[in-house]
Design an enzyme around this catalytic site. Sequence first.
Site: not given
Lengths: 406, 390
Positions: A171-172
């Site tokens: 996600d990052v």
Amino acid sequence: VSERSAQPLSGIRVVDLTHDWAGPHAARVVADYGAEVIKIEYPKRLDGMRGAYLDRIDKHPRWWQINRNKKSITLDFHRPDHVEACKALVKVSDLVLENSRPGVLEGFGLGYETLRQVRPDIIMVSMSAHGGSGPYRQYAGYGGAIEATSGVQSLTAYGRGEDAMRIREVDVTNGIMGACAIMTALIHRQATGEGQWIDLSETEACTWLIGEHLLEFTANRGAQTLPLGNRHPVHAPQGCYPCRGKDRWLAITVRSDSEWRDFCATAGHPEWSADDRFATVKGRQAHHDEIDRLIASWTREQDAREAMITLQARGVAAGLVADAEDIANDPHLSSRGWESRPDSGEHGRSPGFPFRFQTEGAARYRRRGPDLGADNNAILRELLGLPATVIPPLDPEHLGTAFDRE
Amino acid sequence: LRVIELGGGIAGSYCTKLMAGFGADVIKVEPWPAGDKLRQSEPFIDGASGPENSIPHLWYNTGKRSVVLNLDSKRELDWLKGIIRRADVVVDGFAPGKLAEIGLGFDVLKSVRRDIILTSITPFGQSGPNKDYEAEEITLYAMSGLMYATGHPDREPLAAGPAICQLSAGMKAYIATLMAVYRRKQAAGAEWIDVSVHEAALDNFEIAVAEHMELGKKAKRANDEHALVPWRIFPCRDGHAAIIGGPIRHWLKAAEIFEEPELTSTKYAHMADRIRQRADVRALMAPWLSRHDKKDIFHAGQKRKMAWGYLATLADVVGSPQHRARGFLPEVHHPDHGHQIMLGAPFRPSRSPWRQQRAPQLGEHTSEVLQELLGLSPAEIGAAKEGALS
């Protein structure tokens, strides 16, 4: 150099329509370096990172972290005056970032083609699960599925045939790719005056993490080096070894025959390097299990951090397997002034910035992630000059969380 | 935008690969005679080592020009300075202090070009007690907290397959450099950017660190059990399907797919119920999953608005109809290897499109760049090509 220009993105205004993690992370990277990011929140279905309980929506450290340096306004695009308010905001903004399912914004009359009528040089970055075209364009995604479908997850496991494991944290990295898209578009606009639309498929961005492995697979007709657990495709030994204490570990890589001799001498076991079977990397690969047992017999008696320091002093790539507490108290990070606290004086220690400019003040932590609607008055009334009736009620009976059923 | 890449490394090479793809003139300066270390990195095409055969090189260096220089030679160092004078950015993958040692420290670069942007990428940054630490990807994955939280609680922490720390740092170097380029238009002046791979990777762990700092929580390895339920891959007939219980508002309706009435009963109606009864939820889904194939499950879930996926093998990725429709796996032609399948753009700008290119051969552009930027005569360069350099 004026104070204004110390922050590289000072003067850039971003309308942030994203939710959860990847999109908000992209917006945060630019907010840290001076962009004014205005997060638009939908009161009837709050960002998942605000949690499931209305009495705690402003109280999560994860929220403060992911959304630091942003402003919060609340709009409901089912209300025509709120769609107009959004357009009025876009008119005075540089960039719109969104991660809705493709087509959702168009449905509200806020698609790229409409917004560029409002502001011809607007930049829109759309982060969707599978991209804005193709048979899966309407498909949704969260990190847990995107990591699997992108092929990334299949390359991490304790060994061949063992369960594929998730890594930290796509996600990052997808958010970071979103920030790459933002900067690419800002540079293009600075050079040409043109805005544009950017279509970012998070699945594709994620697959970029394994480009070299896909090339190996296609060029060498199905060859695949990974997964290898904690071992290295070339160097040996490499592993994660238990140390003194509970759940304490040290990652060690030995990259040459001379490093192997140094390692053995440092560990007080010169007899290991005298063993002919282990003299070359080929031999060490062939006897990796046995070497792992020998190394673990030494590390078990060692403090992980001290062993790291001792081995690094001899040039061996050894790293403490740090937990969150180790990081919060890391002497290296603390000597670099990594941890940050908000200028606003609000309570809160926070992980620091991801990169540094020599120019002082390029990154600033002005305030933690905002309370819901904290900037409604400043943005909707003062900046846009809208009537008081535009501000929606935010008492609990008008709010809903991402955890509610429909 | 002209970018000079020095010192190699995965993070720096990834940063400049992105720049080259989005239109920058990236000149990769490789050491004479063998070139960038990446060219000696396994695996090789057909297992045959050689500077044009390294797969990591063929992937990380696409779109760049390759110039081979002997930086021990005063004359060639001056050539490099001349090239830098005509450049905007230097991306430096050397260890801390090494650039200054070569004679190209930030002060020298500023004297060569007043508004140069220097982006230095190192494992632990330019300062601090660990700045000279040796690091491989696993070292950085360990020290940034990511590894402690990867794997099974009863086993040792597990390294990531992909080089996620170095790739995170490469993307951040890209962002930081473009921020400096952007700012330079308003406030002309040189900038030195310090990218620590360690700190770049720490961003991937931001929630865990923030929750420790504020709440004293300590994220642990959990065998991929997510805070929400269900939210992971599960075994199915032909592999694993990613069953994600979100968007949460759609779950109850979608869960009918499992043909298990109990799963849609009030007992499991709220996410909090499912979290509390994690093992039961898994058991109730298992029979249906075991009768269905991963891609069918993926499509069936998506039809019900659920954000599902499946555990794709590399063959699945190559065969994906979505990738085919979007042209995500284009071929490029390499003079030594013929057609190779590469990845299309990591994101698709409508006005500044991605340029799909191959990696350069060792020194392929040495003459071209020296003529174009320095006006050197072919005779001078010819001498260089003979290896009569120093």
